[in-house]
Design a protein around this motif. Structure first.
Motif, PDB file in Angstrom:
ATOM      1  N   CYS A 172      48.111  35.424  47.501  1.00 51.48           N
ATOM      2  CA  CYS A 172      46.945  34.568  47.719  1.00 51.48           C
ATOM      3  C   CYS A 172      46.971  33.401  46.727  1.00 51.48           C
ATOM      4  O   CYS A 172      47.459  33.529  45.607  1.00 51.48           O
ATOM      5  CB  CYS A 172      45.658  35.365  47.541  1.00 51.48           C
ATOM      6  N   ASP A 223      44.545  32.315  45.219  1.00 52.71           N
ATOM      7  CA  ASP A 223      43.532  32.589  44.187  1.00 52.71           C
ATOM      8  C   ASP A 223      44.131  32.446  42.784  1.00 52.71           C
ATOM      9  O   ASP A 223      45.179  33.032  42.485  1.00 52.71           O
ATOM     10  CB  ASP A 223      42.989  34.015  44.402  1.00 52.71           C
ATOM     11  N   ALA A 231      44.493  33.949  51.290  1.00 53.27           N
ATOM     12  CA  ALA A 231      44.494  35.321  51.822  1.00 53.27           C
ATOM     13  C   ALA A 231      45.872  35.833  52.253  1.00 53.27           C
ATOM     14  O   ALA A 231      45.972  36.705  53.114  1.00 53.27           O
ATOM     15  CB  ALA A 231      43.479  35.479  52.953  1.00 53.27           C
ATOM     16  N   HIS A 268      44.592  40.913  47.303  1.00 53.69           N
ATOM     17  CA  HIS A 268      43.788  41.332  46.153  1.00 53.69           C
ATOM     18  C   HIS A 268      42.366  41.649  46.596  1.00 53.69           C
ATOM     19  O   HIS A 268      41.822  40.969  47.473  1.00 53.69           O
ATOM     20  CB  HIS A 268      43.793  40.266  45.056  1.00 53.69           C
ATOM     21  N   CYS A 325      38.977  39.239  47.680  1.00 59.47           N
ATOM     22  CA  CYS A 325      39.593  37.991  48.156  1.00 59.47           C
ATOM     23  C   CYS A 325      38.556  37.131  48.881  1.00 59.47           C
ATOM     24  O   CYS A 325      37.941  37.573  49.863  1.00 59.47           O
ATOM     25  CB  CYS A 325      40.755  38.310  49.091  1.00 59.47           C
ATOM     26  N   GLY A 326      38.369  35.904  48.393  1.00 62.82           N
ATOM     27  CA  GLY A 326      37.373  34.995  48.973  1.00 62.82           C
ATOM     28  C   GLY A 326      37.651  34.674  50.430  1.00 62.82           C
ATOM     29  O   GLY A 326      36.721  34.535  51.233  1.00 62.82           O
TER      30      GLY A 326
END
Ligand code: CO
Length: 216
Positions: free
Chosen positions: A49, A51, A74, A105, A108-109
């Protein structure tokens, strides 16, 4: 401090950080940068990801040159994504990596946003792939009452789906035919910094429905 000075200092911090890091690396190992100029021979392809909290090298305690990395929102494997598919092709065919790791993870947003019905603008198109994973597993997911637990499970199911997407590519199937390449599905947790192996590995075409198998 004025806003412009603030921006300048946050930007300069990175360049200063780089100079400090280069000096430390050279002190630790005078050959470090010389070795990097000789080329790369990574054993791993990492699909993770974007992130900022999931840096591939840092959380696996590996060095420059050890992991070939692709990151997107994602950690999706989308067959029409030229960027991702080029990375997979190059890693498998040219670098001849031994392992492909899809690492998601918890928290995850992208996954959380896909679970909502809010309009995420252009990102809607990308998150649609996660909504498909949700719908494919809707009975299991909606049997989980707690939202956080449900989202954690979707994070895992999403990783498993991406591992399956890799298995559906000709590049990976061709590699399996000729040598050993292992595909792994992992999930990283911020709470303890640990990675869980979902054992989603596909190293045999037997796990794949016949319609997805190429005659190679
Ligand atoms: Co994420």
């Amino acid at each position: 401090m004025s806003e412009i000075n603030n921006i300048k200092s946050s930007y300069n911090r990175l360049l200063q950080g780089n100079r400090d890091w280069a000096a430390i690396k050279t002190k630790e190992d005078p050959e470090f940068f010389k070795n990097l100029t000789m080329g790369q021979n990574p054993e791993y392809l990492w699909i993770g990801c974007s992130d900022s909290r999931v840096p591939a090298n840092e959380i696996t305690d590996t060095k420059s040159g050890e992991i070939f990395v692709h990151r997107n929102i994602a950690n999706l494997v989308v067959h029409t994504d030229m960027n991702l598919m080029s990375v997979v092709y190059y890693a498998v065919e040219v670098l001849r990596v031994k392992h492909i790791i899809v690492c998601g993870h918890y928290g995850c947003g992208g996954v959380l946003a896909a679970m909502e019905n809010s309009d995420q603008g252009f990102v809607n198109n990308w998150l649609r792939h996660i909504k498909e994973v949700y719908q494919k597993n809707v009975i299991e997911l909606e049997s989980i009452q707690d939202f956080k637990e449900r989202s954690n499970r979707l994070v895992e199911l999403n990783v498993i789906e991406q591992v399956r997407n890799l298995a559906k590519t000709k590049v990976v199937q061709n590699a399996w035919k000729n040598r050993t390449v292992q595909v792994h599905g992992w999930v990283y947790g911020f709470n303890d910094g640990l990675i869980t192996d979902l054992n989603a590995m596909h190293d045999e075409l037997i796990d794949l429905e016949p319609i997805f198998r190429y005659k190679l």
